[in-house]
Design an enzyme around this catalytic site. Structure first.
Site, PDB file in Angstrom:
ATOM      1  CG  HIS A  83     -58.534 -70.007  10.666  1.00  0.00           C
ATOM      2  ND1 HIS A  83     -58.223 -69.374  11.849  1.00  0.00           N
ATOM      3  CD2 HIS A  83     -58.468 -71.349  10.942  1.00  0.00           C
ATOM      4  CE1 HIS A  83     -57.991 -70.272  12.787  1.00  0.00           C
ATOM      5  NE2 HIS A  83     -58.142 -71.488  12.264  1.00  0.00           N
ATOM      6  CG  ASP A 162     -63.239 -69.654  21.548  1.00  0.00           C
ATOM      7  OD1 ASP A 162     -63.421 -70.865  21.332  1.00  0.00           O
ATOM      8  OD2 ASP A 162     -62.160 -69.073  21.308  1.00  0.00           O
ATOM      9  NE  ARG A 169     -62.364 -77.337  22.419  1.00  0.00           N
ATOM     10  CZ  ARG A 169     -62.055 -76.722  21.270  1.00  0.00           C
ATOM     11  NH1 ARG A 169     -62.239 -75.425  21.151  1.00  0.00           N
ATOM     12  NH2 ARG A 169     -61.564 -77.400  20.258  1.00  0.00           N
ATOM     13  CB  SER A 184     -63.276 -72.848  18.936  1.00  0.00           C
ATOM     14  OG  SER A 184     -62.161 -72.096  19.273  1.00  0.00           O
ATOM     15  CE  LYS A 188     -61.458 -68.337  18.109  1.00  0.00           C
ATOM     16  NZ  LYS A 188     -60.411 -69.146  18.646  1.00  0.00           N
TER      17      LYS A 188
END
Ligand code: URA
Length: 427
Positions: A83, A162, A169, A184, A188
């Site tokens: 990520h 989320d 947000r 968040s 996932k």
């Protein structure tokens, strides 16, 4: 009886939530018994007062259990993902994913859309004609099992809490909260059913984290949360003071990724980041001689084969995408003086791409897949007057015609070289 007013007040006063109350708050929010305004107020209270580890774990578990979770435990292979916190020209997921899949890993990858000045992997993939980035969770699982990799966007089936909270947000100035970001992202990843995760925290003038200290703090918080959920998590910090690779934008980044996977015209900076992420993931999987495995995956054509197969499975048509994504207009920025490339305002460059059609200002904006840029020089490269530095392109003539003056505030040339910066800052 759960009282949202009292719950919000607890965090507003900087106190600790009682066990299970965060779970109740999320549960009632999803049942429309907590209003969006109440969620906004709580998010702002968290922004200022944070969450302790127990609260964060309860919050992240509530998000995970709001949707379905994948389970690949019967597979004979390491389940891994990477990520990135986002940057300009960051196409590492498109390259590292297939390489890992070619090295006996399974890669269920949920990716995001472009955000602010940074490009999103899903938007890039959707420039491939027909590519379906929103498939149901069973199809996603099937693709991972059969092809070793599937790259999709977040659906309502995975961490729906989320998805709703993120949209609140986004409009309440509560994105940049460490516990909210960590929950968040990691929720996932946990829902993907992965065993290992390598996080690439970008730092620099094109990243959300502008200093190494901030990047380290985020890396530590993300890996701590990942490890607490039994995902073997590591992070690297990599430089984002210039676009990564030779291109930035949409389809052009797919082209660069394909070239990379076909072992053609590989940018050495991009290679270094891909290599670092892949070798960490492969070491986690227990494999040895990772350098050799990575080279073999590329040189044998296996990683590209896997990418091509994944695209086909997602109904993407690479062949016609090459033809359909040829930009109509181009502008080349030539250097106005000789010297060394001393700086690139990478965030401004990202926003310039957004302005010419490469990103969205509102959620309904349509993006121009042909939009992007090629960059011929890296920081500290020698440059002669008149030499082309950047070529920028897209399908809107007025937008492309308007970029010329902006480059003078994006590209900086000086007489001396800068002090060399490390590409991977924390290893
Ligand atoms: N990406 C996410 O998925 N969530 C955040 O909060 C920030 C970036």
């Amino acid at each position: 009886m759960f009282n949202p007013y009292k719950f919000i007040e607890t965090k507003k006063l900087g106190l600790t939530h009682s066990p299970n109350s965060i779970n109740d708050f999320i549960k009632y929010f999803l049942a429309d018994e907590v209003e969006n305004s109440q969620m906004s107020a709580w998010l702002m209270a968290v922004f200022f007062n944070g969450l302790n580890n127990l609260e964060l774990n309860e919050y992240v578990n509530s998000i995970i259990s709001s949707g379905k979770q994948l389970n690949f435990s019967k597979l004979n292979g390491f389940i891994v993902d990477k990520h990135s916190t986002g940057g300009v020209g960051d196409k590492v997921s498109l390259i590292a994913g297939p390489i890992l899949a070619a090295c006996n890993c399974y890669v269920p990858m949920i990716v995001g859309r472009s955000l602010a000045h940074t490009g999103g992997t899903l938007d890039k993939l959707e420039t491939i004609k027909g590519y379906l980035g929103n498939i149901d969770i069973n199809q996603f699982k099937k693709n991972v099992i059969e092809n070793k990799i599937s790259i999709v966007g977040q659906s309502k089936e995975i961490c729906p809490a989320d998805k709703y909270i993120y949209s609140i947000r986004d409009i309440t100035s509560t994105i940049d909260s460490l516990p909210l970001i960590c929950a968040s992202i990691i929720s996932k990843k946990k829902a993907e059913g992965i065993q290992g995760l390598v996080l690439d925290i970008k730092v620099g003038n094109g990243a959300f984290m502008k200093t190494t200290a901030h990047a380290k703090k985020l890396g530590k918080a993300l890996t701590a949360l990942g490890n607490s959920l039994e995902i073997n998590s590591q992070y690297i910090i990599s430089d984002m003071n210039q676009p990564l690779g030779k291109s930035a934008g949409l389809w052009c980044e797919i082209e660069e990724s394909i070239n990379f996977l076909q072992n053609k015209n590989i940018d050495k900076y991009l290679y270094k980041v891909v290599h670092e992420i892949c070798s960490r993931a492969l070491k986690m999987s227990g494999q040895k001689e990772c350098d050799k495995l990575i080279s073999k995956a590329i040189e044998s054509g296996k990683a590209y084969e896997i990418f091509e197969k994944m695209v086909k499975t997602h109904k993407g048509d690479l062949k016609s995408s090459y033809k359909e994504n040829i930009p109509k207009y181009k502008y080349t920025y030539n250097s106005k003086k000789s010297g060394y490339l001393s700086g690139i305002d990478t965030e401004k460059l990202g926003y310039l791409l957004l302005e010419i059609g490469g990103g969205r200002k509102t959620t309904n904006d349509k993006i121009d897949p042909s939009c992007g840029l090629h960059i011929n020089k890296k920081i500290n490269d020698k440059i002669d007057i008149g030499e082309p530095i950047i070529e920028i392109f897209g399908n809107s003539k007025t937008k492309i015609d308007s970029v010329e003056k902006i480059f003078d505030n994006i590209i900086f040339i000086s007489n001396k070289k800068n002090k060399e910066k490390r590409l991977i800052i924390y290893e």
